[in-house]
Design an enzyme around this catalytic site. Structure first.
Site, PDB file in Angstrom:
ATOM      1  CG  ASN A 196      30.826  35.945  51.539  1.00 15.70           C
ATOM      2  OD1 ASN A 196      31.543  35.104  52.083  1.00 15.70           O
ATOM      3  ND2 ASN A 196      31.320  36.901  50.770  1.00 15.70           N
ATOM      4  CB  ILE A 197      31.226  30.943  53.367  1.00 17.16           C
ATOM      5  CG1 ILE A 197      32.502  31.646  52.888  1.00 17.16           C
ATOM      6  CG2 ILE A 197      30.753  29.900  52.366  1.00 17.16           C
ATOM      7  CD1 ILE A 197      33.713  30.723  52.801  1.00 17.16           C
ATOM      8  CG  HIS A 211      38.526  43.083  38.131  1.00 19.94           C
ATOM      9  ND1 HIS A 211      38.389  42.626  39.426  1.00 19.94           N
ATOM     10  CD2 HIS A 211      38.323  44.435  38.179  1.00 19.94           C
ATOM     11  CE1 HIS A 211      38.123  43.655  40.224  1.00 19.94           C
ATOM     12  NE2 HIS A 211      38.067  44.758  39.498  1.00 19.94           N
TER      13      HIS A 211
HETATM   14  C1  BJW Z   1      32.176  32.166  49.237  1.00 22.84           C
HETATM   15  C2  BJW Z   1      32.522  30.887  48.988  1.00 22.84           C
HETATM   16  C3  BJW Z   1      31.399  30.080  48.637  1.00 22.84           C
HETATM   17  C4  BJW Z   1      34.407  31.807  49.457  1.00 22.84           C
HETATM   18  N1  BJW Z   1      30.174  30.657  48.586  1.00 22.84           N
HETATM   19  N2  BJW Z   1      31.054  32.787  49.217  1.00 22.84           N
HETATM   20  C5  BJW Z   1      38.759  53.220  46.980  1.00 22.84           C
HETATM   21  C6  BJW Z   1      39.039  52.891  48.283  1.00 22.84           C
HETATM   22  C7  BJW Z   1      40.186  52.148  48.585  1.00 22.84           C
HETATM   23  C8  BJW Z   1      41.062  51.731  47.580  1.00 22.84           C
HETATM   24  C9  BJW Z   1      40.781  52.058  46.288  1.00 22.84           C
HETATM   25  C10 BJW Z   1      39.645  52.807  46.008  1.00 22.84           C
HETATM   26  N3  BJW Z   1      39.611  52.953  44.661  1.00 22.84           N
HETATM   27  C11 BJW Z   1      40.688  52.360  44.117  1.00 22.84           C
HETATM   28  C12 BJW Z   1      41.431  51.814  45.074  1.00 22.84           C
HETATM   29  C13 BJW Z   1      42.709  51.068  44.863  1.00 22.84           C
HETATM   30  C14 BJW Z   1      42.528  49.619  44.473  1.00 22.84           C
HETATM   31  C15 BJW Z   1      41.804  48.908  45.607  1.00 22.84           C
HETATM   32  O1  BJW Z   1      40.620  48.635  45.555  1.00 22.84           O
HETATM   33  N4  BJW Z   1      42.531  48.600  46.663  1.00 22.84           N
HETATM   34  C16 BJW Z   1      41.967  47.952  47.862  1.00 22.84           C
HETATM   35  C17 BJW Z   1      42.243  46.454  47.841  1.00 22.84           C
HETATM   36  C18 BJW Z   1      42.601  48.587  49.057  1.00 22.84           C
HETATM   37  N5  BJW Z   1      41.822  49.478  43.223  1.00 22.84           N
HETATM   38  C19 BJW Z   1      42.454  49.504  42.040  1.00 22.84           C
HETATM   39  O2  BJW Z   1      43.661  49.651  41.947  1.00 22.84           O
HETATM   40  C20 BJW Z   1      41.595  49.351  40.806  1.00 22.84           C
HETATM   41  N6  BJW Z   1      41.872  50.334  39.862  1.00 22.84           N
HETATM   42  C21 BJW Z   1      41.619  51.634  40.049  1.00 22.84           C
HETATM   43  O3  BJW Z   1      41.106  52.048  41.058  1.00 22.84           O
HETATM   44  O4  BJW Z   1      41.931  52.434  38.971  1.00 22.84           O
HETATM   45  C22 BJW Z   1      41.816  53.852  39.127  1.00 22.84           C
HETATM   46  C23 BJW Z   1      43.165  54.427  39.279  1.00 22.84           C
HETATM   47  C24 BJW Z   1      44.128  54.145  38.329  1.00 22.84           C
HETATM   48  C25 BJW Z   1      45.379  54.717  38.441  1.00 22.84           C
HETATM   49  C26 BJW Z   1      45.660  55.513  39.518  1.00 22.84           C
HETATM   50  C27 BJW Z   1      44.709  55.771  40.472  1.00 22.84           C
HETATM   51  C28 BJW Z   1      43.432  55.226  40.349  1.00 22.84           C
HETATM   52  C29 BJW Z   1      41.889  48.037  40.090  1.00 22.84           C
HETATM   53  C30 BJW Z   1      41.555  46.845  40.922  1.00 22.84           C
HETATM   54  C31 BJW Z   1      41.930  45.582  40.142  1.00 22.84           C
HETATM   55  C32 BJW Z   1      41.764  44.328  40.963  1.00 22.84           C
HETATM   56  N7  BJW Z   1      42.343  43.231  40.257  1.00 22.84           N
HETATM   57  C33 BJW Z   1      42.252  41.885  40.780  1.00 22.84           C
HETATM   58  C34 BJW Z   1      43.077  40.952  39.863  1.00 22.84           C
HETATM   59  C35 BJW Z   1      42.338  40.719  38.543  1.00 22.84           C
HETATM   60  C36 BJW Z   1      43.095  39.831  37.637  1.00 22.84           C
HETATM   61  C37 BJW Z   1      43.321  38.449  38.187  1.00 22.84           C
HETATM   62  O5  BJW Z   1      42.361  37.727  38.529  1.00 22.84           O
HETATM   63  O6  BJW Z   1      44.478  38.071  38.286  1.00 22.84           O
HETATM   64  O7  BJW Z   1      40.881  41.477  40.812  1.00 22.84           O
HETATM   65  S1  BJW Z   1      42.750  41.731  42.489  1.00 22.84           S
HETATM   66  C38 BJW Z   1      41.519  40.552  42.928  1.00 22.84           C
HETATM   67  O8  BJW Z   1      40.554  41.120  43.875  1.00 22.84           O
HETATM   68  C39 BJW Z   1      40.727  40.295  41.634  1.00 22.84           C
HETATM   69  C40 BJW Z   1      39.321  40.172  42.160  1.00 22.84           C
HETATM   70  O9  BJW Z   1      38.396  40.383  41.123  1.00 22.84           O
HETATM   71  C41 BJW Z   1      39.271  41.204  43.253  1.00 22.84           C
HETATM   72  C42 BJW Z   1      38.173  41.007  44.246  1.00 22.84           C
HETATM   73  O10 BJW Z   1      38.331  39.824  44.935  1.00 22.84           O
HETATM   74  P1  BJW Z   1      37.051  38.918  45.261  1.00 22.84           P
HETATM   75  O11 BJW Z   1      36.460  38.398  44.028  1.00 22.84           O
HETATM   76  O12 BJW Z   1      36.130  39.653  46.161  1.00 22.84           O
HETATM   77  O13 BJW Z   1      37.734  37.665  45.999  1.00 22.84           O
HETATM   78  P2  BJW Z   1      38.183  37.496  47.521  1.00 22.84           P
HETATM   79  O14 BJW Z   1      39.108  36.356  47.586  1.00 22.84           O
HETATM   80  O15 BJW Z   1      38.622  38.776  48.104  1.00 22.84           O
HETATM   81  O16 BJW Z   1      36.811  37.124  48.285  1.00 22.84           O
HETATM   82  C43 BJW Z   1      36.118  35.922  48.052  1.00 22.84           C
HETATM   83  C44 BJW Z   1      34.845  35.950  48.886  1.00 22.84           C
HETATM   84  O17 BJW Z   1      34.109  34.777  48.611  1.00 22.84           O
HETATM   85  C45 BJW Z   1      35.113  35.976  50.384  1.00 22.84           C
HETATM   86  O18 BJW Z   1      34.282  36.979  50.991  1.00 22.84           O
HETATM   87  C46 BJW Z   1      34.696  34.571  50.855  1.00 22.84           C
HETATM   88  O19 BJW Z   1      34.162  34.573  52.159  1.00 22.84           O
HETATM   89  C47 BJW Z   1      33.654  34.212  49.823  1.00 22.84           C
HETATM   90  N8  BJW Z   1      33.475  32.784  49.550  1.00 22.84           N
HETATM   91  N9  BJW Z   1      33.833  30.638  49.118  1.00 22.84           N
HETATM   92  C48 BJW Z   1      30.036  31.985  48.876  1.00 22.84           C
HETATM   93  N10 BJW Z   1      31.522  28.775  48.356  1.00 22.84           N
END
Ligand code: BJW
Length: 246
Positions: free
Chosen positions: A213-214, A118
């Site tokens: 994961n927690i 990302h």
């Molecule tokens: C601990 C802890 C500790 C806490 N120890 N654990 C297929 C199905 C459904 C939807 C889609 C699909 N394909 C595409 C989509 C659409 C969309 C999507 O996924 N939507 C869903 C949310 C519904 N995806 C996109 O749009 C992507 N692009 C794409 O598909 O392009 C193709 C396309 C283009 C044009 C037209 C059509 C198609 C792009 C996705 C980009 C995501 N960007 C972000 C922002 C990045 C920049 C920034 O940082 O500002 O990425 S959003 C945000 O979410 C960020 C993260 O990388 C990402 C994931 O989050 P993450 O890292 O998992 O964090 P959390 O907070 O969700 O979870 C934290 C976890 O840690 C939790 O489980 C806690 O329990 C745990 N935890 N403390 C261990 N100490």
């Protein structure tokens, strides 16, 4: 910490491992995760800010959110989780990190093969002429900067919703997923695609899937082993196990 014998045997036999990481691994460095209460910034959810339309509608607001996060990230340091992953390179032939995080902490911890799906918060580019900039040169800008060359808006080089992931990075991550013996999913909610296909690909290709994961996630039913607890503590315990295995 006690691990199942099956996992200990896997650790002994494996040559190639992959760490798929999300915001949870950096939580212990003081960087807020996205989902849940702590992901809120001025009452906006990340989904409302991390997209191009939101940027065009109010570039200053989105820029301010990233400046707020840059400050936290610059003040943060790699934690025992990042350091344990980097140290695993002493015990396995191949260690690949595929991260959704933009905070650079795996590189700073010393991991050598890191794929940032990302993007990276310290790079920016002009939406008009596509010139890239090191964001530190805009360190003190509280409002969105304009391109010194063409006057276009400068945005962070990160992947927002609806945007494609860098194809070369995604291809390398997919290849690593197909080839690894163990895939660890660390601190990721596994709800954002296509990133979440990486551990699924690894499992389908025969890897042993370990989730750290927690709390349980949507991926937990697919995991061979779910380790519930803080990433830093569990990864350090796995490293200790590797040292004992030697
Ligand atoms: C601990 C802890 C500790 C806490 N120890 N654990 C297929 C199905 C459904 C939807 C889609 C699909 N394909 C595409 C989509 C659409 C969309 C999507 O996924 N939507 C869903 C949310 C519904 N995806 C996109 O749009 C992507 N692009 C794409 O598909 O392009 C193709 C396309 C283009 C044009 C037209 C059509 C198609 C792009 C996705 C980009 C995501 N960007 C972000 C922002 C990045 C920049 C920034 O940082 O500002 O990425 S959003 C945000 O979410 C960020 C993260 O990388 C990402 C994931 O989050 P993450 O890292 O998992 O964090 P959390 O907070 O969700 O979870 C934290 C976890 O840690 C939790 O489980 C806690 O329990 C745990 N935890 N403390 C261990 N100490």
């Amino acid at each position: 910490m006690e691990f199942p014998q099956e996992f200990i045997e896997k650790l002994k036999k494996s040559e190639s491992i992959l760490f798929f990481t999300g915001a949870g691994i950096s939580a212990e460095s003081g960087i807020p995760t996205f989902r849940g209460k702590e992901g809120l910034w001025k009452n906006y959810r990340p989904e409302e800010l991390a997209n191009f339309d939101a940027f065009l509608e109010n570039p200053d607001r989105v820029w301010e959110w990233y400046q707020y996060r840059r400050k936290i990230i610059r003040d943060a340091t790699p934690n025992p989780g990042h350091l344990a992953i980097a140290a695993m390179e002493n015990y396995f032939k191949k260690v690949v990190v595929v991260t959704q995080n933009i905070d650079n902490l795996h590189n700073r911890a010393g991991s050598k093969e890191v794929y940032e799906l990302h993007g990276n918060i310290e790079r920016s580019y002009c939406i008009n002429c596509k010139t890239f900039y090191d964001t530190t040169q805009f360190k003190s800008e509280s409002k969105v900067p304009h391109c010194p060359k063409c006057g276009g808006l400068i945005r962070p080089d990160v992947v927002w919703f609806g945007e494609m992931l860098p194809s070369d990075v995604l291809a390398s991550a997919q290849k690593a997923a197909e080839q690894c013996d163990i895939c660890f999913v660390v601190g990721a909610s596994a709800v954002v695609y296509p990133a979440a296909y990486i551990p699924i690909t690894a499992k389908k290709s025969g890897a042993y899937l370990v989730e750290i994961n927690i709390q349980p996630t949507e991926l937990t039913p697919l995991a061979n082993l779910s380790l519930i607890g803080k990433a830093g503590e569990i990864l350090q315990a796995i490293l200790k196990q590797m040292i004992e295995n030697r």
